[in-house]
Design an enzyme around this catalytic site. Structure first.
Site, PDB file in Angstrom:
ATOM      1  N   GLY A  11       0.837  -1.207   0.000  1.00 49.30           N
ATOM      2  CA  GLY A  11       0.000   0.000   0.000  1.00 49.30           C
ATOM      3  C   GLY A  11       0.865   1.247   0.000  1.00 49.30           C
ATOM      4  N   ASP A 161      -3.018   3.393  19.142  1.00 52.37           N
ATOM      5  CA  ASP A 161      -3.925   3.470  20.290  1.00 52.37           C
ATOM      6  C   ASP A 161      -3.125   3.778  21.558  1.00 52.37           C
ATOM      7  OD1 ASP A 161      -6.260   2.339  18.697  1.00 52.37           O
ATOM      8  OD2 ASP A 161      -4.759   0.771  18.509  1.00 52.37           O
ATOM      9  N   HIS A 189      -7.391  -3.737  17.651  1.00 46.18           N
ATOM     10  CA  HIS A 189      -7.305  -2.349  17.172  1.00 46.18           C
ATOM     11  C   HIS A 189      -8.678  -1.987  16.603  1.00 46.18           C
ATOM     12  CE1 HIS A 189      -6.375   1.322  15.204  1.00 46.18           C
ATOM     13  NE2 HIS A 189      -6.768   0.812  14.057  1.00 46.18           N
TER      14      HIS A 189
END
Ligand code: NAX
Length: 327
Positions: A11, A161, A189
């Site tokens: 990606g 997080d 997550h």
């Protein structure tokens, strides 16, 4: 000069890729004395490949002294060839009208293929970090699709997080972020994850002595960390990218170079600790040294925490059963 480390990023032409690659190439992830070769994967569609070529041109134009090579490809077996580190960022986003179940299955296809390619061609010690959502389940699928690699080498990103929680706690307590240690984020997550500061310290003293507010914890802190991604989309019109890339850098940096005794949160395959079924990729507190992580064991779990852990585990188990027939 050290031998270059091969870092695969999938990606690579996406938003997170754009915030990530330049920092890896400048030495922020693996050290200012560590040359890297970037092996970049994008979809086999013209637009994605063209965008990837543009990113590679920009990488060249930075003339990073540590960038020993760049490969751009649409073939996972080229991207993962001898990779020492693999950042699996690319994933299928949720389209209009797409059910959660369909999203899981679309991603399962990607991560089954990528796990198999890693199994075939990556370094036997490859360190894999899955960022693409649903990150824990995607990491689980990749791990199961790579039977010849050590399952311990498959991790999911909960560091964003963790960092979000650190920042909220520092603000509430009026201390610097860097002073807080021993924070944990348990679980998936997703908005169900459980940021837990019961063990956290500031300058060696309990953070709970400064923030002793069960109502704030349950009704502000935990929901705020859980919904932070949505709040960023609402404000920016786009999902978190720079902070996600930063968290990926932190995760791999600490895994490879060590956390110096500090606790960090990583999504790792459970060994059965804390009642989490073996193999489930779950956010746990770990310390890292010499390229290995060690689970922080035997922390007491109170009723409130157990409920929160059960909730995030139930979600992960549901995701896992949704893809079980493929593995
Ligand atoms: P973008 O849509 O900007 O970029 C994703 C890129 O991946 C695109 O360029 C696409 O062409 C490519 N891609 C898709 N499937 C691929 C495949 N099979 N092989 C190679 N490339 C492929 O998304 P971006 O904002 O960069 O986010 C990437 C992923 O990170 C998403 O799944 C997102 O949900 C997830 N996130 C995870 C976070 C975490 O903490 N674990 C936080 C941030 C982020 O939301």
């Amino acid at each position: 000069m050290k031998a270059p480390v091969r870092v695969a990023v999938t990606g690579a032409a996406g938003q997170i890729g754009y915030a990530l690659l330049f920092r890896i190439a400048s030495g922020e992830m693996l050290g200012k004395d560590q040359p890297v070769i970037l092996q970049l994967l994008e979809l086999p569609i013209d637009k994605a490949q063209a965008a990837l070529r543009g990113v590679i041109m920009e990488l060249e134009d930075c003339a990073f002294p540590l960038l020993a090579g760049v490969v751009g490809t649409d073939d996972p077996e080229i991207a993962f060839k001898d990779a020492d580190v693999a950042l699996l960022v690319g994933a299928r986003p949720r389209g209009p009208g797409m059910e959660r179940k369909d999203l899981l299955l679309e991603n399962a296809k990607i991560f089954t293929a990528q796990g198999a390619a890693l199994n075939k061609v990556a370094s036997r010690d490859v360190k894999v970090l899955v960022v693409g959502n649903p990150a824990n389940t995607n990491a689980y699928i990749a791990m199961k699709s790579a039977p010849d690699l050590d399952p311990k080498n498959f991790t999911a990103m909960l560091r964003l997080d963790h960092n979000r929680a650190l920042s909220q706690l520092a603000g509430k307590a009026g201390v610097a972020v860097g002073e807080i240690e021993k924070l944990v984020v348990w679980g998936n997550h997703s908005p169900t994850m459980y940021p837990d500061y019961r063990f956290a310290t500031v300058g060696g003293e309990a953070l709970k002595d400064r923030i002793n507010d069960a109502d704030w914890n349950a009704n502000e802190f935990i929901p705020k960390v859980g919904k932070r991604g949505a709040a960023i989309i609402e404000a920016r019109g786009l999902s978190s990218a720079a902070s996600a890339a930063n968290a990926a850098i932190d995760h791999v940096h600490d895994w490879v170079l060590g956390s110096n005794g500090k606790w960090v949160t990583m999504g790792i395959p459970s060994d059965g600790a804390y009642g989490i079924p073996e193999g489930v990729i779950f956010g746990f507190p770990v310390t890292t040294e010499n390229g290995k992580y060690t689970l922080v064991k035997d922390l007491p779990i109170d009723d409130f925490s157990q409920k929160a852990i059960d909730k995030t585990l139930a979600e992960l188990e549901e995701e896992r059963s949704g893809v079980a027939h493929l593995l």
